[in-house]
Write an enzyme that holds these catalytic residues in place. Structure first.
Site, PDB file in Angstrom:
ATOM      1  CB  CYS A 125      -0.935  -0.023   1.203  1.00 35.63           C
ATOM      2  SG  CYS A 125      -2.165   1.288   1.219  1.00 35.63           S
ATOM      3  CB  CYS A 126       3.786   2.318   2.048  1.00 40.26           C
ATOM      4  SG  CYS A 126       3.129   2.742   3.675  1.00 40.26           S
ATOM      5  CB  CYS A 208      -2.556   6.795   6.105  1.00 38.52           C
ATOM      6  SG  CYS A 208      -1.671   7.287   4.608  1.00 38.52           S
ATOM      7  CB  CYS A 213      -1.624   3.621   8.835  1.00 40.93           C
ATOM      8  SG  CYS A 213      -2.067   2.444   7.554  1.00 40.93           S
ATOM      9  CB  CYS A 236       5.981   4.967   4.369  1.00 38.03           C
ATOM     10  SG  CYS A 236       7.037   6.342   3.885  1.00 38.03           S
TER      11      CYS A 236
END
Ligand code: SF4
Length: 240
Positions: A125-126, A208, A213, A236
């Site tokens: 995702c990062c 986030c 997170c 990240c």
């Protein structure tokens, strides 16, 4: 005023040599001196990144290079307070805030990878929502500055003030690497620096919004403990 050129006057080897020399020369320099060196050396091909936790680095950069580009990565998952801080920074300081977005919206990412990828695979995702947009956004610069500090966590304890970022072939600058939280607080008080209001609500490091997170820190925890808590992840990927 220095204008931005499309073509770098430096080769990657020259940037690396500059970084190595400055890393030695500026290790004990003040953050203001480091910013002045960056402004004089790179002009408009220098940018700062900001998570909009506070405006310390943006303010420091703006005093050395009014109109400096301040890059913000809008992952699509930010707290409203963070977006508000970005808008306030753009309105208050002599900086040019540039908002970078991922290639996919959250909905498009959900459709391809499934919902809540941040809970299942935060590294991916990062990579999609932070690292790729930043790599793309930094293409037009020779040097970039961040607000990394050695006292934030054990993984950041050896952060150099100036180094060469080999992945991106850029000079990477951490002007406040040697600052403590007390130094940050003193600078904020002296200059009335804008802060993300979440800092007054138990958060010490703001990323986030999903709970997986960013969470509030507990008594005695370091500032980064609230990030991806329990996931065995500390960064990240931007700074790896
Ligand atoms: S911090 Fe969380 S939501 Fe933001 S990009 Fe990384 S994993 Fe995704």
């Amino acid at each position: 005023m220095t204008t931005k050129t499309e073509i770098s006057p430096y080769s990657p080897a020259e940037l690396e040599a500059l970084a190595v020399q400055a890393g030695r020369d500026l290790e004990d320099a003040s953050a203001q001196e480091v910013m002045r060196w960056a402004a004089e050396t790179f002009g408009r091909r220098f940018a700062v990144t900001s998570s909009m936790e506070d405006a310390v680095v943006a303010h420091l950069a703006s005093t050395a290079l009014p109109g400096v580009d301040v890059i913000f990565l809008d992952t699509g998952y930010h707290f409203a307070e963070t977006i508000g801080t970005r808008d306030a920074v753009a309105a208050v300081y002599p900086v040019n805030v540039i908002t970078l977005t991922p290639r996919q919206t959250v909905a498009e990412q959900d459709a391809e990878y499934g919902p809540r990828l941040h809970d299942r695979d935060p590294d991916r995702c990062c990579a999609l929502r932070k690292v790729e947009p930043l790599n793309r956004g930094l293409a037009g610069y020779d040097a970039w500055a961040t607000g990394l500090r050695r006292d934030e966590s054990p993984t950041r304890a050896n952060t150099p003030v100036v180094s060469f970022d080999p992945k991106r072939q850029k000079v990477k600058i951490a002007p406040i690497a040697r600052w403590t939280q007390a130094d940050v607080d003193a600078y904020v008080a002296e200059h009335g620096i804008l802060l993300n209001t979440l800092l007054m609500d138990g958060y010490a490091s703001i990323g986030c919004a999903p709970e997986s997170c960013t969470r509030r820190i507990l008594e005695g925890e370091d500032a980064r403990s609230g990030r991806w808590a329990g996931a065995g992840k500390t960064e990240c990927g931007i700074h790896l």
